[in-house]
Write an enzyme that holds these catalytic residues in place. Structure first.
Site, PDB file in Angstrom:
ATOM      1  N   CYS A 191     -10.080  -5.024   0.494  1.00 31.26           N
ATOM      2  CA  CYS A 191     -11.200  -3.867   0.592  1.00 31.26           C
ATOM      3  C   CYS A 191     -12.020  -4.121  -0.469  1.00 31.26           C
ATOM      4  O   CYS A 191     -11.758  -4.588  -1.675  1.00 31.26           O
ATOM      5  CB  CYS A 191     -10.788  -2.437   0.535  1.00 31.26           C
ATOM      6  SG  CYS A 191     -10.276  -1.793  -1.103  1.00 31.26           S
TER       7      CYS A 191
ATOM      8  N   CYS B  49     -10.743  -3.160  -4.217  1.00 30.38           N
ATOM      9  CA  CYS B  49      -9.848  -4.052  -4.664  1.00 30.38           C
ATOM     10  C   CYS B  49     -10.386  -5.299  -5.246  1.00 30.38           C
ATOM     11  O   CYS B  49     -10.194  -6.178  -6.443  1.00 30.38           O
ATOM     12  CB  CYS B  49      -8.576  -4.519  -3.613  1.00 30.38           C
ATOM     13  SG  CYS B  49      -7.499  -3.181  -3.377  1.00 30.38           S
TER      14      CYS B  49
ATOM     15  N   CYS C  75      -4.046   0.492  -2.410  1.00 25.18           N
ATOM     16  CA  CYS C  75      -3.834  -0.761  -1.753  1.00 25.18           C
ATOM     17  C   CYS C  75      -2.826  -1.450  -2.167  1.00 25.18           C
ATOM     18  O   CYS C  75      -2.569  -1.515  -3.355  1.00 25.18           O
ATOM     19  CB  CYS C  75      -5.231  -1.540  -1.690  1.00 25.18           C
ATOM     20  SG  CYS C  75      -6.412  -0.558  -0.651  1.00 25.18           S
TER      21      CYS C  75
ATOM     22  N   ASN D  35       0.691  -1.111  -0.007  1.00 24.68           N
ATOM     23  CA  ASN D  35      -0.200  -0.153   0.136  1.00 24.68           C
ATOM     24  C   ASN D  35       0.818   1.223   0.134  1.00 24.68           C
ATOM     25  O   ASN D  35       1.912   1.190   0.541  1.00 24.68           O
ATOM     26  CB  ASN D  35      -1.097  -0.129   1.043  1.00 24.68           C
ATOM     27  CG  ASN D  35      -0.426  -0.176   2.605  1.00 24.68           C
ATOM     28  OD1 ASN D  35       0.656  -0.911   2.819  1.00 24.68           O
ATOM     29  ND2 ASN D  35      -1.127   0.221   3.501  1.00 24.68           N
ATOM     30  N   ILE D  36       0.340   2.463  -0.797  1.00 21.45           N
ATOM     31  CA  ILE D  36       1.088   3.314  -0.774  1.00 21.45           C
ATOM     32  C   ILE D  36       0.236   4.700  -0.511  1.00 21.45           C
ATOM     33  O   ILE D  36      -0.833   4.984  -1.210  1.00 21.45           O
ATOM     34  CB  ILE D  36       1.662   3.627  -2.290  1.00 21.45           C
ATOM     35  CG1 ILE D  36       2.203   2.378  -2.624  1.00 21.45           C
ATOM     36  CG2 ILE D  36       2.387   4.971  -2.462  1.00 21.45           C
ATOM     37  CD1 ILE D  36       2.712   2.200  -4.024  1.00 21.45           C
ATOM     38  N   GLU D  37       0.414   5.214   0.559  1.00 27.68           N
ATOM     39  CA  GLU D  37      -0.689   6.140   1.029  1.00 27.68           C
ATOM     40  C   GLU D  37      -0.020   7.499   0.644  1.00 27.68           C
ATOM     41  O   GLU D  37       0.921   7.885   0.011  1.00 27.68           O
ATOM     42  CB  GLU D  37      -0.549   6.210   2.576  1.00 27.68           C
ATOM     43  CG  GLU D  37      -0.939   5.048   3.085  1.00 27.68           C
ATOM     44  CD  GLU D  37      -1.480   4.746   4.592  1.00 27.68           C
ATOM     45  OE1 GLU D  37      -0.740   5.708   5.376  1.00 27.68           O
ATOM     46  OE2 GLU D  37      -2.002   3.962   5.176  1.00 27.68           O
TER      47      GLU D  37
ATOM     48  N   GLU E 299      -3.176  -4.619  -3.072  1.00 34.52           N
ATOM     49  CA  GLU E 299      -3.726  -5.622  -3.894  1.00 34.52           C
ATOM     50  C   GLU E 299      -3.757  -5.032  -5.398  1.00 34.52           C
ATOM     51  O   GLU E 299      -3.435  -5.555  -6.553  1.00 34.52           O
ATOM     52  CB  GLU E 299      -5.182  -6.097  -3.357  1.00 34.52           C
ATOM     53  CG  GLU E 299      -4.922  -6.657  -2.206  1.00 34.52           C
ATOM     54  CD  GLU E 299      -5.325  -5.900  -0.804  1.00 34.52           C
ATOM     55  OE1 GLU E 299      -4.885  -4.850  -0.981  1.00 34.52           O
ATOM     56  OE2 GLU E 299      -5.929  -6.388   0.069  1.00 34.52           O
TER      57      GLU E 299
HETATM   58  N1  THU Z   1      -5.034  -1.477   2.767  1.00 40.49           N
HETATM   59  C1  THU Z   1      -4.503  -2.192   1.790  1.00 40.49           C
HETATM   60  O1  THU Z   1      -3.494  -1.944   1.301  1.00 40.49           O
HETATM   61  N2  THU Z   1      -5.141  -3.371   1.515  1.00 40.49           N
HETATM   62  C2  THU Z   1      -6.381  -3.784   2.115  1.00 40.49           C
HETATM   63  O2  THU Z   1      -6.892  -5.028   1.912  1.00 40.49           O
HETATM   64  C3  THU Z   1      -6.922  -3.162   3.204  1.00 40.49           C
HETATM   65  C4  THU Z   1      -6.396  -1.689   3.613  1.00 40.49           C
HETATM   66  C5  THU Z   1      -4.389  -0.286   3.089  1.00 40.49           C
HETATM   67  C6  THU Z   1      -4.932   1.112   2.754  1.00 40.49           C
HETATM   68  C7  THU Z   1      -4.423   2.122   3.712  1.00 40.49           C
HETATM   69  O3  THU Z   1      -2.991   2.390   3.380  1.00 40.49           O
HETATM   70  C8  THU Z   1      -4.201   1.193   4.790  1.00 40.49           C
HETATM   71  O4  THU Z   1      -4.274  -0.271   4.676  1.00 40.49           O
HETATM   72  C9  THU Z   1      -5.217   1.425   6.206  1.00 40.49           C
HETATM   73  O5  THU Z   1      -6.482   1.354   5.561  1.00 40.49           O
END
Ligand code: THU
Length: 146
Positions: A97, A100, A59, A48-50, A61
């Site tokens: 999520c 995804c 996300c 994941n890359i915020e 995935e």
């Molecule tokens: N996130 C994912 O990368 N994949 C998931 O299946 C659930 C959520 C990330 C998004 C965000 O960066 C962090 O988790 C919190 O929501």
């Protein structure tokens, strides 16, 4: 065989853990890694890359899926997903999520694509995409056959 399936799934989980180490999460501190197995045998990883704007966050995935698709690969067998907060032990599985799941159903057969979730106890559970996204809106709905 069942034993080699378990072995392959453990290898995917291991790749997902490695990808998780690259997660960029200054806001949630929740790090996720994914490892996507293509039908051609290649494994595409993602984290994941915020983002300071929050909504541009990608996300793990989707990072993995988009890496593969952007390299011409669109057929997949399985994805392993591991997630937990920095410094904490994972107690819940990190399910993908809704967004995804929707992206998965664009490229993956719901009755064949396997989702492998690390369980925080050294094991994993697996399910099919159709179990996580029943009656998903997919290319077939727009007249596109696989
Ligand atoms: N996130 C994912 O990368 N994949 C998931 O299946 C659930 C959520 C990330 C998004 C965000 O960066 C962090 O988790 C919190 O929501």
């Amino acid at each position: 065989s069942a034993a080699s399936d378990v072995y392959k799934r453990q290898e995917l989980i291991r790749a997902a853990f490695k990808a998780r180490s690259f997660a960029y999460t200054p806001y949630s501190h929740f790090k996720v890694g994914a490892a996507l197995l293509a039908k051609n045998g290649m494994v595409y990883t993602g984290c994941n890359i915020e983002n300071a704007g929050y909504t541009p966050t990608n996300c793990a995935e989707r990072t993995a899926l988009f890496k593969a698709v952007s390299e011409g690969v669109r057929e997949f067998d399985a994805i392993a997903i591991v997630g937990s907060k920095v410094g904490e032990k994972n107690t819940l599985v990190t399910g993908p999520c809704g967004v995804c799941r929707q992206v998965m159903t664009e490229f993956c057969r719901p009755d064949e694509f396997r989702i492998i979730l690390e369980d925080g106890r050294g094991g994993f559970i697996t399910c099919l995409l159709e179990e996580l996204l029943p009656m998903g809106f997919c290319p077939k709905n727009l007249g596109k056959e696989e």
